[in-house]
Motif scaffolding. Structure first.
Motif, short mmCIF file in Angstrom:
data_model
loop_
_atom_site.label_atom_id
_atom_site.label_comp_id
_atom_site.label_asym_id
_atom_site.label_seq_id
_atom_site.Cartn_x
_atom_site.Cartn_y
_atom_site.Cartn_z
N ILE A 56 0.87 -1.17 0.00
CA ILE A 56 0.00 0.00 0.00
C ILE A 56 0.91 1.22 0.00
CG2 ILE A 56 -1.79 1.27 1.25
CD1 ILE A 56 -2.68 -1.37 2.47
N ALA A 57 1.02 1.87 -1.14
CA ALA A 57 1.95 2.99 -1.31
C ALA A 57 1.25 4.30 -0.99
CB ALA A 57 2.50 3.01 -2.73
N LEU A 58 1.61 4.91 0.13
CA LEU A 58 1.01 6.18 0.55
C LEU A 58 2.04 7.30 0.52
CD1 LEU A 58 -1.01 4.86 3.64
CD2 LEU A 58 -1.79 5.11 1.27
N SER A 59 2.98 7.20 -0.41
CA SER A 59 4.11 8.12 -0.40
C SER A 59 4.14 9.06 -1.59
CB SER A 59 5.41 7.31 -0.39
OG SER A 59 5.49 6.48 -1.55
N LEU A 60 3.16 9.01 -2.47
CA LEU A 60 3.23 9.78 -3.70
C LEU A 60 1.91 10.51 -3.94
CD1 LEU A 60 5.05 10.34 -6.19
CD2 LEU A 60 3.93 8.41 -7.31
N GLY A 61 2.00 11.79 -4.29
CA GLY A 61 0.80 12.57 -4.54
C GLY A 61 0.25 12.34 -5.93
N ASP A 62 0.02 11.09 -6.28
CA ASP A 62 -0.52 10.73 -7.59
C ASP A 62 -1.92 10.17 -7.38
OD1 ASP A 62 -1.22 9.76 -10.05
OD2 ASP A 62 0.59 8.56 -10.35
N PRO A 63 -2.96 10.93 -7.73
CA PRO A 63 -4.33 10.46 -7.49
C PRO A 63 -4.74 9.30 -8.38
CG PRO A 63 -4.36 12.48 -8.77
CD PRO A 63 -2.93 12.26 -8.35
N CYS A 64 -3.92 8.99 -9.38
CA CYS A 64 -4.30 7.95 -10.35
C CYS A 64 -3.68 6.59 -10.04
CB CYS A 64 -3.86 8.38 -11.75
SG CYS A 64 -4.42 10.03 -12.22
N VAL A 65 -2.87 6.50 -8.99
CA VAL A 65 -2.03 5.33 -8.80
C VAL A 65 -2.83 4.04 -8.61
CG1 VAL A 65 -1.81 5.65 -6.29
CG2 VAL A 65 0.02 4.48 -7.56
N TYR A 66 -4.02 4.10 -8.01
CA TYR A 66 -4.80 2.89 -7.76
C TYR A 66 -5.95 2.69 -8.74
CZ TYR A 66 -2.21 2.05 -3.49
OH TYR A 66 -1.21 1.79 -2.61
N GLY A 67 -6.16 3.64 -9.63
CA GLY A 67 -7.18 3.47 -10.65
C GLY A 67 -8.60 3.74 -10.21
N ASN A 68 -8.80 4.10 -8.95
CA ASN A 68 -10.17 4.37 -8.48
C ASN A 68 -10.60 5.80 -8.78
OD1 ASN A 68 -8.17 5.13 -6.52
ND2 ASN A 68 -9.83 5.58 -5.09
N LEU A 69 -9.65 6.66 -9.11
CA LEU A 69 -9.97 8.04 -9.47
C LEU A 69 -9.52 8.26 -10.92
CD1 LEU A 69 -8.75 9.90 -6.25
CD2 LEU A 69 -11.10 9.25 -6.85
N SER A 70 -10.44 8.67 -11.76
CA SER A 70 -10.17 8.83 -13.19
C SER A 70 -10.66 10.19 -13.65
CB SER A 70 -10.87 7.73 -14.00
OG SER A 70 -10.43 6.45 -13.60
N PRO A 71 -10.06 10.72 -14.72
CA PRO A 71 -10.54 12.00 -15.25
C PRO A 71 -11.95 11.89 -15.79
CG PRO A 71 -8.93 11.00 -16.73
CD PRO A 71 -8.91 10.20 -15.46
N PRO A 348 -3.12 12.40 14.24
CA PRO A 348 -3.37 12.82 12.86
C PRO A 348 -3.96 14.22 12.83
CG PRO A 348 -5.14 11.41 13.59
CD PRO A 348 -4.16 11.50 14.75
N TYR A 349 -3.67 14.93 11.76
CA TYR A 349 -4.24 16.26 11.55
C TYR A 349 -5.20 16.19 10.37
CZ TYR A 349 -0.70 17.94 14.78
OH TYR A 349 0.06 18.15 15.89
N MET A 350 -6.48 16.40 10.64
CA MET A 350 -7.49 16.30 9.60
C MET A 350 -7.29 17.40 8.57
SD MET A 350 -10.07 14.71 8.33
CE MET A 350 -11.26 15.09 7.03
N PRO A 351 -7.09 17.03 7.30
CA PRO A 351 -6.89 18.05 6.26
C PRO A 351 -8.19 18.75 5.91
CG PRO A 351 -6.88 15.86 5.29
CD PRO A 351 -6.95 15.67 6.78
N GLN A 352 -8.06 19.85 5.21
CA GLN A 352 -9.21 20.63 4.74
C GLN A 352 -9.35 20.57 3.21
OE1 GLN A 352 -7.18 23.89 6.80
NE2 GLN A 352 -9.17 24.47 7.63
N GLY A 353 -8.35 19.99 2.57
CA GLY A 353 -8.37 19.89 1.12
C GLY A 353 -7.15 19.15 0.62
N ALA A 354 -6.94 19.18 -0.71
CA ALA A 354 -5.85 18.47 -1.36
C ALA A 354 -5.98 16.97 -1.12
CB ALA A 354 -4.49 19.02 -0.93
N MET A 355 -4.86 16.26 -0.98
CA MET A 355 -4.92 14.80 -0.86
C MET A 355 -3.81 14.28 0.06
SD MET A 355 -3.70 14.04 -4.79
CE MET A 355 -5.14 14.91 -5.40
N TYR A 356 -3.62 14.99 1.18
CA TYR A 356 -2.53 14.65 2.10
C TYR A 356 -3.01 14.69 3.54
CZ TYR A 356 0.03 15.77 -2.12
OH TYR A 356 0.45 15.81 -3.42
N MET A 357 -2.28 13.98 4.38
CA MET A 357 -2.51 14.05 5.81
C MET A 357 -1.17 13.91 6.54
SD MET A 357 -4.77 11.59 8.35
CE MET A 357 -6.33 12.19 7.70
#
Length: 397
Positions: A56-71, A348-357
């Motif tokens: 489970i790779a949680l180290s890269l800000g790539d929203p496409c890495v798992y295929g569940n998010l698509s354009p 943990p710090y709950m984010p308000q946006g983007a794709m990071y925690m």
């Protein structure tokens, strides 16, 4: 005297003392000082995943890495139409095609911001935009530095130090939703400071600054006469209930280069289409504008296929696509937050946006580990979960 001996496989130059001449070719300053600080740390970790568990790779800000998010389908169709049309395979102007720049200007002219096509320069991704911005403001000025956030995106340091520009850090305050420590920020400014880099929404904090706080940060820059580089790659990618405002909408009186792109909000990071917006209410950036044009001529512009598709991408992507993406990211973040806050020694710090925690680790609760690096390695060994250790985001210098 030199004597050449030629055989079937090679030509060898022999000096008069009979010894072969050996070459050592030195890399350039930029090459020697170019370091990706995430990779530099991570690559030296002994990261061996548990063979019985999928990674489970949680180290890269790539929203496409798992295929569940698509354009959005409209985005894909826009590029397909351009490709089939066959009219965008040649060179465009190095600053970008006029209709593409017009589309970006219209897309970003929200909340009262007034942006014209002449303010927009298209680049090969937001990282290229940041490179141009740092280069045009600071490169070649001996001893100059830029200010970057801590914690923050390490590429700012990578891009700066590769061209001989120093970096100084200003702190973000976790107890205040990662707002800037304004007193610390001002203490880091000196007569060699060439630019202030701000990142809102934030990578890696996931924070979204209020208009009041953004104005407070810009007021420091205005008072100290420091131009701003605003990394807004996550613009409008905020969770329901939160609001994003661009520095372009503030009328803050600070000359600013705003960097952004398609990558995150449209879920196409590999398409490498970014932009710089020259936001200059003070007319202080006249020479910077022409210098940026010269910089773009080094690479002859960004991908023409994506440029040609930009008007359709920006105009035809349904607003529901963006709102649904924000809701999905919020659900994921909330799930992670609720689970992690129950774990002893983790905050943990709950984010308000983007794709990071960001997750704070109380190392006193983990005496078996020497620090975050070892903890990250053991997480990979035992659970095949890869998280970035804090050392890559919060440098101590």
């Amino acid at each position: 005297m030199l004597e050449k001996k030629i055989n079937a496989s090679a030509e060898v130059t022999v000096l008069e003392d009979g010894k072969s001449e050996n070459w050592t070719v030195q890399p350039s300053y930029a090459a020697q000082h170019c370091k990706n600080f995430i990779r530099d740390i991570v690559d030296n970790l002994n990261l061996q995943p548990n063979p019985e568990k999928p990674v489970i790779a949680l180290s890269l800000g790539d929203p496409c890495v798992y295929g569940n998010l698509s354009p959005a389908p409209e985005v894909v169709q826009a590029v397909a139409d351009v490709l089939v049309g066959g009219r965008s395979n040649g060179y465009f102007p190095s600053v970008g095609q006029e209709c593409a720049r017009q589309a970006v200007a219209e897309y970003l002219s929200v909340d009262g911001a007034q942006i014209s096509p002449s303010d927009v320069i298209l680049c090969s991704g937001c990282s290229s935009a940041l490179e141009h911005a740092i280069t045009v403001l600071a490169c070649g000025k001996k001893g100059h530095n830029i200010l970057i956030p801590r914690p923050g995106f390490p590429i700012y340091r990578t891009l700066a130090e590769a061209i001989g520009v120093g970096v100084r850090y200003y702190n973000l305050l976790p107890e205040q939703n990662w707002e800037v420590d304004l007193f610390h920020l001002e203490s880091q400014i000196d007569h060699n400071t060439a630019a202030l880099v701000i990142n809102n929404p934030s990578n890696p904090c996931g924070s979204v600054w209020s208009e009041a706080h953004l104005r407070a940060v810009m007021s420091v820059a205005r008072r100290r006469r420091i131009p701003v580089i605003a990394d807004e790659i996550y613009e409008r990618l905020v969770f329901p209930g939160e609001s994003f405002i661009s520095v372009a909408a503030l009328e803050a009186g600070v000359p600013t280069l705003i960097c952004g792109g398609l990558a995150k909000r449209f879920l196409v990071p590999g398409w490498r289409l970014g932009w710089i917006v020259v936001h200059d209410e003070t007319s202080a950036l006249h020479d910077i504008r022409s210098a940026l044009v010269r910089l773009t001529q080094r690479t002859i512009g960004s991908c023409t296929l994506i440029q040609a598709a930009l008007p359709a991408i920006l105009q035809q992507t349904p607003i529901t696509f963006h709102s649904n993406l924000a809701k999905t990211l919020q659900r994921h973040a909330q799930l992670a937050y609720e689970c992690l806050k129950k774990a002893k020694g983790l905050t943990p710090y709950m984010p308000q946006g983007a794709m990071y925690m960001v997750v704070e680790v109380d190392m006193s609760g983990f005496p078996m580990f020497s620090g975050g690096l070892e903890l990250a390695g053991r997480m990979m060994e035992e659970e095949s979960v890869f998280c970035l250790p804090g050392e890559v985001r919060v440098p101590l210098v």
